[in-house]
Design an enzyme around this catalytic site. Structure first.
Site, PDB file in Angstrom:
ATOM      1  N   HIS A  53       0.845  -1.190   0.000  1.00  0.00           N
ATOM      2  CA  HIS A  53       0.000   0.000   0.000  1.00  0.00           C
ATOM      3  C   HIS A  53       0.881   1.241   0.000  1.00  0.00           C
ATOM      4  O   HIS A  53       2.091   1.168   0.202  1.00  0.00           O
ATOM      5  CB  HIS A  53      -0.900   0.011   1.239  1.00  0.00           C
ATOM      6  N   HIS A 135       5.376   6.546  -1.019  1.00  0.00           N
ATOM      7  CA  HIS A 135       6.119   5.344  -1.389  1.00  0.00           C
ATOM      8  C   HIS A 135       5.329   4.091  -1.026  1.00  0.00           C
ATOM      9  O   HIS A 135       4.463   4.127  -0.159  1.00  0.00           O
ATOM     10  CB  HIS A 135       7.472   5.311  -0.675  1.00  0.00           C
TER      11      HIS A 135
END
Length: 184
Positions: A53, A135
């Site tokens: 995620h 990220h």
């Protein structure tokens, strides 16, 4: 008021939760992200496919009232869907984490994260002052990081965001999407 795509569910009525807002990739994108975990020299511990995620705002351990407040606030988000190119492979030295993210984050992503962090602050949840570095964590405990490298881009049309519970009853553990909201 906009409704979540899936009804919110608490881990246990009346118990604290560990929550964060995130972008949650679909199965084909998660599979593509896993290919970046196969760097033979990194020597890290890959993140499970089902837990990949991009965190937008970390709330941590919250009371039931704070959790409901976050759900209610998320339903008011009016950001538009956007395209995200994951094309930059890098690492965080201090935490020994290898990640893939956008070399140039789109403004829409930065706005969405800022709005959700603002909702966390409004609920009394401290948020880091550091710049947001979007990220997807690929590996932990890496020994030989890949340093700032252009990667073949993975394209992602982001059309929703989620609230994730980490663990149960306020204790760390596996991730579970508890609510999902569409972007316009």
């Amino acid at each position: 008021m906009r409704r979540p795509l899936r009804a919110a569910q608490s881990s246990a009525a009346g118990h604290d939760e560990r929550l964060f807002f995130a972008l949650w990739p679909d199965a084909p994108l998660r599979d593509a992200l896993c290919r970046y975990q196969r760097h033979p020299d990194a020597g890290g511990r890959p993140i499970a496919n089902c837990q990949l995620h991009l965190t937008l705002a970390f709330a941590g351990r919250v009371s039931p009232a704070q959790g409901q407040g976050l759900r209610d606030a998320a339903a008011t988000v009016t950001e538009r869907r956007f395209f995200l190119s994951l094309d930059w492979l890098d690492h965080f030295r201090a935490t020994r984490v290898q990640w893939l993210g956008p070399r140039r984050p789109p403004d829409a992503l930065l706005r969405l994260a800022a709005v959700l962090r603002g909702h966390c602050r409004a609920a009394g949840i401290a948020q880091p002052e550091a710049n947001f570095q979007p990220h997807v964590t690929l590996q932990r405990q890496i020994r030989r990081p890949l340093r700032g490298a252009v990667a073949p881009a993975l394209g992602w049309w982001v059309d929703h965001f989620v609230l994730v519970e980490s663990g149960a009853q306020g204790r760390a553990g596996d991730y579970r999407v508890v609510s999902r909201w569409p972007l316009r």
